[in-house]
Design a protein around this motif. Structure first.
Motif, PDB file in Angstrom:
ATOM      1  N   ASN A 108       0.815  -1.214   0.000  1.00 22.40           N
ATOM      2  CA  ASN A 108       0.000   0.000   0.000  1.00 22.40           C
ATOM      3  C   ASN A 108       0.854   1.271   0.000  1.00 22.40           C
ATOM      4  O   ASN A 108       0.519   2.247  -0.682  1.00 22.40           O
ATOM      5  CB  ASN A 108      -0.941  -0.002   1.210  1.00 22.40           C
ATOM      6  CG  ASN A 108      -2.132  -0.923   1.020  1.00 22.40           C
ATOM      7  OD1 ASN A 108      -3.019  -0.663   0.218  1.00 22.40           O
ATOM      8  ND2 ASN A 108      -2.155  -2.026   1.763  1.00 22.40           N
ATOM      9  N   ASP A 130      -6.977   0.841   3.199  1.00 24.41           N
ATOM     10  CA  ASP A 130      -6.470  -0.532   3.330  1.00 24.41           C
ATOM     11  C   ASP A 130      -5.305  -0.565   4.307  1.00 24.41           C
ATOM     12  O   ASP A 130      -5.225  -1.454   5.165  1.00 24.41           O
ATOM     13  CB  ASP A 130      -6.020  -1.063   1.967  1.00 24.41           C
ATOM     14  CG  ASP A 130      -7.178  -1.598   1.141  1.00 24.41           C
ATOM     15  OD1 ASP A 130      -8.301  -1.690   1.689  1.00 24.41           O
ATOM     16  OD2 ASP A 130      -6.977  -1.925  -0.043  1.00 24.41           O
ATOM     17  N   SER A 189     -13.170   1.441   3.366  1.00 20.88           N
ATOM     18  CA  SER A 189     -12.572   0.665   2.278  1.00 20.88           C
ATOM     19  C   SER A 189     -13.660   0.104   1.361  1.00 20.88           C
ATOM     20  O   SER A 189     -13.525   0.118   0.124  1.00 20.88           O
ATOM     21  CB  SER A 189     -11.717  -0.470   2.844  1.00 20.88           C
ATOM     22  OG  SER A 189     -11.158  -1.254   1.815  1.00 20.88           O
ATOM     23  N   ASN A 220      -7.119  -6.629   1.940  1.00 19.40           N
ATOM     24  CA  ASN A 220      -6.440  -5.338   2.016  1.00 19.40           C
ATOM     25  C   ASN A 220      -4.952  -5.453   1.722  1.00 19.40           C
ATOM     26  O   ASN A 220      -4.326  -4.486   1.302  1.00 19.40           O
ATOM     27  CB  ASN A 220      -6.648  -4.729   3.401  1.00 19.40           C
ATOM     28  CG  ASN A 220      -8.095  -4.780   3.840  1.00 19.40           C
ATOM     29  OD1 ASN A 220      -8.478  -5.627   4.650  1.00 19.40           O
ATOM     30  ND2 ASN A 220      -8.912  -3.903   3.294  1.00 19.40           N
ATOM     31  N   ASP A 247      -4.883  -5.987  -2.448  1.00 22.64           N
ATOM     32  CA  ASP A 247      -5.396  -4.903  -3.290  1.00 22.64           C
ATOM     33  C   ASP A 247      -4.310  -4.109  -4.018  1.00 22.64           C
ATOM     34  O   ASP A 247      -4.385  -3.929  -5.248  1.00 22.64           O
ATOM     35  CB  ASP A 247      -6.256  -3.947  -2.461  1.00 22.64           C
ATOM     36  CG  ASP A 247      -7.659  -4.496  -2.222  1.00 22.64           C
ATOM     37  OD1 ASP A 247      -7.992  -5.523  -2.829  1.00 22.64           O
ATOM     38  OD2 ASP A 247      -8.400  -3.902  -1.420  1.00 22.64           O
TER      39      ASP A 247
END
Length: 331
Positions: A46, A75, A117, A296, A299
């Motif tokens: 992320n 996330d 989210s 998460n 992603d």
């Protein structure tokens, strides 16, 4: 075995009760390892996505970059709050001696980030629907004004539903498991009107409604894409543009599928608990958290590796930037 001697009597206490814990030592180690893996992989993914987005779009942001940044931010927040909750739970019990504000706040932060989210994924689906099915006037509803309104409204809603109401406790106050000292969404229909109405309202507005909207959007998107591919007369630019939009739609739909798969076990155990079919246990709660967190974690990698724009920038833009920096330093 622990032996206590007060001078007059000797008492033997089993080792399992001498140092209380929510899980046995083996389970605790496994949970800590999994949580640490999710923390490292999810944080790297992320943060990398956010850095790439900022470096790639220093001057101009498109709706896709804003949405990807929104998803990556929440996330990452969810991963951090989930792992914090898990780490805190590995100590002696009760973790919190009472149903305090701090006890509810840590779980409220988890609920806030997961709900936001979900709304980010919904926003992406609605945008894909408008871009694909209404290409002539989609910009009216996908500009920054509407994007800012969406973020503000959903953050306000999730702040109220996921944090303010249950944490302060005036509606849907989180259930306190006194044996373990943790606060969770342990609502049951038999517990009264307040927790029952909150559970049904939250589930409907923050899970069922977004999921239904996402399914509706992607169904119509794929119908439109299939119809457009069967047309014989279309320009080269339109064809290339359609391919780009189709790939981006498939990428975002893949994220939605992972979201459904990852959160279904967690949603199912709470649904069964709500109707009194099963009794929530820490093993169910923490297993559900770890499974749902996988969404998460994955992603950002799905977005990075399926986005031609990001990969092309990383291949060309970043290398050229490094070369330019080296040339300037030599001068």
């Amino acid at each position: 075995m622990m032996i206590l001697n007060d001078g007059n009597f000797t008492t033997e206490i089993p080792a399992s009760t001498a140092i209380p814990g929510m899980f046995d030592s083996v389970s605790s180690v496994v949970i800590m390892i999994l949580a640490s893996i999710w923390l490292v992989i999810g944080s790297v993914g992320n943060i990398t996505l956010m850095v790439l987005l900022f470096l790639m779009t220093l001057k101009k942001w498109t709706m896709f970059e804003v949405q990807a940044l929104c998803l990556a931010t929440f996330d990452l927040g969810l991963i951090l709050s989930n792992v914090t909750f898990i780490y805190m739970s590995m100590g002696n019990i009760p973790i919190f001696p009472e149903n305090s504000f701090a006890c509810r706040a840590i779980f409220g932060l988890m609920l806030f980030t997961v709900t936001q989210s979900i709304f980010c994924i919904t926003w992406i689906a609605v945008s894909r629907y408008l871009v694909t099915t209404k290409p002539t006037n989609f910009r009216k509803y996908t500009n920054f004004k509407w994007g800012a309104m969406w973020i503000f409204s959903t953050v306000s809603l999730t702040a109220f539903m996921g944090f303010i109401a249950p944490v302060i406790g005036f509606w849907g106050k989180f259930t306190y498991m006194d044996k373990f000292g943790i606060c969770v969404m342990g609502y049951r229909l038999m517990d009264g009107v307040d927790p029952a109405t909150y559970a049904m309202f939250y589930t409907g507005v923050c899970f069922v409604l977004p999921t239904s909207v996402i399914l509706f959007c992607y169904f119509n998107v794929f119908v439109t894409i299939r119809t457009s591919t069967n047309r014989i007369h279309r320009g080269k630019f339109e064809s290339n543009h359609r391919k780009v939009e189709s790939k981006l739609t498939v990428t975002m739909f893949t994220i939605f599928i992972f979201y459904i798969v990852a959160y279904s076990p967690y949603a199912l155990i709470h649904l069964l608990s709500f109707f009194g079919i099963i009794e929530l246990t820490p093993a169910m709660i923490y297993s559900g958290i770890l499974i749902s967190c996988s969404n998460n974690v994955l992603d950002p990698y799905i977005i990075i590796f399926r986005s031609d724009k990001l990969r092309q920038w990383w291949k060309n833009g970043s290398l050229s930037s490094i070369s330019a920096t080296m040339l300037r330093s030599k001068r």
